[in-house]
Enzyme design. Structure first.
Site, PDB file in Angstrom:
ATOM      1  N   HIS A 121      -9.925   1.597   4.156  1.00  0.00           N
ATOM      2  CA  HIS A 121      -8.699   1.859   4.925  1.00  0.00           C
ATOM      3  C   HIS A 121      -8.981   2.909   5.993  1.00  0.00           C
ATOM      4  O   HIS A 121      -9.704   3.878   5.743  1.00  0.00           O
ATOM      5  CB  HIS A 121      -7.574   2.324   3.992  1.00  0.00           C
ATOM      6  CG  HIS A 121      -6.237   2.277   4.662  1.00  0.00           C
ATOM      7  ND1 HIS A 121      -5.842   3.240   5.565  1.00  0.00           N
ATOM      8  CD2 HIS A 121      -5.234   1.367   4.604  1.00  0.00           C
ATOM      9  CE1 HIS A 121      -4.640   2.917   6.029  1.00  0.00           C
ATOM     10  NE2 HIS A 121      -4.242   1.790   5.458  1.00  0.00           N
ATOM     11  N   GLU A 151      -6.539  -4.595  10.093  1.00  0.00           N
ATOM     12  CA  GLU A 151      -5.553  -3.543  10.352  1.00  0.00           C
ATOM     13  C   GLU A 151      -5.946  -2.758  11.603  1.00  0.00           C
ATOM     14  O   GLU A 151      -6.736  -1.805  11.510  1.00  0.00           O
ATOM     15  CB  GLU A 151      -5.523  -2.556   9.178  1.00  0.00           C
ATOM     16  CG  GLU A 151      -5.112  -3.151   7.863  1.00  0.00           C
ATOM     17  CD  GLU A 151      -4.286  -2.158   7.066  1.00  0.00           C
ATOM     18  OE1 GLU A 151      -3.228  -2.547   6.595  1.00  0.00           O
ATOM     19  OE2 GLU A 151      -4.690  -0.992   6.951  1.00  0.00           O
ATOM     20  N   SER A 204       2.332  -1.894  10.326  1.00  0.00           N
ATOM     21  CA  SER A 204       3.739  -1.954  10.748  1.00  0.00           C
ATOM     22  C   SER A 204       4.440  -3.280  10.440  1.00  0.00           C
ATOM     23  O   SER A 204       5.310  -3.712  11.187  1.00  0.00           O
ATOM     24  CB  SER A 204       3.871  -1.641  12.239  1.00  0.00           C
ATOM     25  OG  SER A 204       3.505  -0.292  12.475  1.00  0.00           O
ATOM     26  N   ASN A 206       0.878  -1.174   0.000  1.00  0.00           N
ATOM     27  CA  ASN A 206       0.000   0.000   0.000  1.00  0.00           C
ATOM     28  C   ASN A 206       0.919   1.229   0.000  1.00  0.00           C
ATOM     29  O   ASN A 206       1.444   1.607   1.035  1.00  0.00           O
ATOM     30  CB  ASN A 206      -0.894  -0.020   1.247  1.00  0.00           C
ATOM     31  CG  ASN A 206      -1.735   1.238   1.356  1.00  0.00           C
ATOM     32  OD1 ASN A 206      -1.811   2.028   0.414  1.00  0.00           O
ATOM     33  ND2 ASN A 206      -2.366   1.434   2.504  1.00  0.00           N
ATOM     34  N   TRP A 207       1.061   1.801  -1.182  1.00  0.00           N
ATOM     35  CA  TRP A 207       2.008   2.915  -1.316  1.00  0.00           C
ATOM     36  C   TRP A 207       1.478   4.225  -0.731  1.00  0.00           C
ATOM     37  O   TRP A 207       2.224   5.187  -0.583  1.00  0.00           O
ATOM     38  CB  TRP A 207       2.391   3.104  -2.789  1.00  0.00           C
ATOM     39  CG  TRP A 207       3.610   2.311  -3.163  1.00  0.00           C
ATOM     40  CD1 TRP A 207       4.229   1.371  -2.394  1.00  0.00           C
ATOM     41  CD2 TRP A 207       4.362   2.411  -4.381  1.00  0.00           C
ATOM     42  NE1 TRP A 207       5.319   0.880  -3.068  1.00  0.00           N
ATOM     43  CE2 TRP A 207       5.431   1.500  -4.290  1.00  0.00           C
ATOM     44  CE3 TRP A 207       4.236   3.177  -5.544  1.00  0.00           C
ATOM     45  CZ2 TRP A 207       6.360   1.336  -5.309  1.00  0.00           C
ATOM     46  CZ3 TRP A 207       5.160   3.002  -6.560  1.00  0.00           C
ATOM     47  CH2 TRP A 207       6.216   2.100  -6.439  1.00  0.00           C
ATOM     48  N   GLY A 247       2.561  -1.126   4.272  1.00  0.00           N
ATOM     49  CA  GLY A 247       2.586   0.289   3.915  1.00  0.00           C
ATOM     50  C   GLY A 247       4.002   0.794   3.757  1.00  0.00           C
ATOM     51  O   GLY A 247       4.666   0.568   2.737  1.00  0.00           O
ATOM     52  N   GLY A 248       4.497   1.478   4.808  1.00  0.00           N
ATOM     53  CA  GLY A 248       5.818   2.113   4.769  1.00  0.00           C
ATOM     54  C   GLY A 248       6.916   1.237   4.168  1.00  0.00           C
ATOM     55  O   GLY A 248       7.673   1.685   3.308  1.00  0.00           O
TER      56      GLY A 248
HETATM   57  P1  PGA Z   1       2.180   0.544   7.610  1.00  0.00           P
HETATM   58  O1  PGA Z   1       0.817   0.770   6.828  1.00  0.00           O
HETATM   59  O2  PGA Z   1       2.754  -0.771   7.132  1.00  0.00           O
HETATM   60  O3  PGA Z   1       3.042   1.708   7.222  1.00  0.00           O
HETATM   61  O4  PGA Z   1       1.861   0.497   9.055  1.00  0.00           O
HETATM   62  C1  PGA Z   1      -0.067  -0.283   6.604  1.00  0.00           C
HETATM   63  C2  PGA Z   1      -1.301   0.230   5.912  1.00  0.00           C
HETATM   64  O5  PGA Z   1      -1.705   1.375   6.163  1.00  0.00           O
HETATM   65  O6  PGA Z   1      -1.890  -0.466   5.093  1.00  0.00           O
END
Ligand code: PGA
Length: 251
Positions: free
Chosen positions: A99, A168, A212, A11-12, A233-234
């Site tokens: 989301h 999430e 995370s 997820n960019w 994400g990150g």
């Molecule tokens: P994150 O984001 O891995 O940066 O915590 C996950 C997401 O929002 O899908």
């Protein structure tokens, strides 16, 4: 039910331009090298990149997804909006909906439900995000919230064939914190139970975890029963971090 592969979904968020294709290219080279048939890699990128990236990935094993869409499945007077039909025609096969970052910006359960129905109608696979806030967790409301988000988000949805549920917890997104093994086990079992009950055990349930996910915790996360993959994400904005996550799953 065990799946033939695990999902690794990037997820960019609001990140990336045409030059960012090099990240996906490096991931592509890596998966070609290891020839793993055990993973399905999807990059959910900003709408501006869907068409260019999916054209470049036509002969690859990487799929492109979108990160949101409008709830109407036909064209209409909605300045600045993009619907599921448009992201589909641009080359996306998947779309993230529900989301928490979009919920915070105004997406209600009802709106998410309409978006999901429209995406399914246009033959997209939906990555449906649900999860509790820290406050709700502290009040022991996790299952109640998950149950409510599933009921409202999947109202009048007839099949789970085009749904991947992403658990999430809001408090784990971008914070470096993840649920304990027990908490995650409980949440995933509950989601599975809830979906099986709602859909009369008729469809296979796909549940992934997001929040995370990184190279340090993936080894632990992958051992949790019933998780069919991850929403990242990150760590997906760096080829090295994303590849290291894959490496730690298949070593
Ligand atoms: P994150 O984001 O891995 O940066 O915590 C996950 C997401 O929002 O899908």
């Amino acid at each position: 039910m065990t799946y033939k592969y695990k999902y690794f979904i990037a997820n960019w968020k609001m990140f990336g331009d045409f030059s960012s294709f090099k990240i996906i290219n490096l991931v592509n080279n890596y998966i070609n090298k290891i020839k793993s048939k055990k993973s399905r890699i999807i990059f959910c990128v900003p709408s501006t990149l869907i068409s260019y990236f999916s054209n470049r990935l036509k002969k690859s094993n990487i799929f492109i997804g979108a990160q949101n869409c409008h709830y109407l499945d036909e064209y209409g007077s909605h300045t600045g909006s993009i619907n599921s039909k448009m992201i589909k025609s641009a080359g996306a096969k998947y779309v993230i909906l529900g989301h928490s970052e979009n919920r915070i910006e105004g997406d209600t359960d009802n709106l998410i439900n309409n978006k999901i129905k429209s995406a399914i109608k246009n033959n997209l696979v939906v990555i449906f995000c649900i999860g509790e806030t820290l406050n709700q967790k502290k009040q022991n409301l996790t299952n109640k919230i998950l149950s409510m988000q599933i009921d409202k988000g999947l109202r009048l949805v007839k099949s789970l064939n085009k749904i991947i549920v992403s658990y999430e917890p809001v408090w784990s997104i971008g914070t470096g914190k993840i649920p304990t093994h027990k908490e995650l086990n409980n949440a995933v079992s509950f989601i599975k139970y809830k979906l099986n009950k709602k859909f009369n055990n008729k469809h296979s349930v796909k549940i992934i975890y997001g929040g995370s996910v990184n190279v340090k915790n993936i080894g632990e996360l992958i051992t949790i029963q019933g998780i069919n993959g991850f929403l990242i994400g990150g760590a997906s904005q760096s080829a090295k971090k994303f590849i290291d996550i894959l490496k730690n799953c298949y070593k």
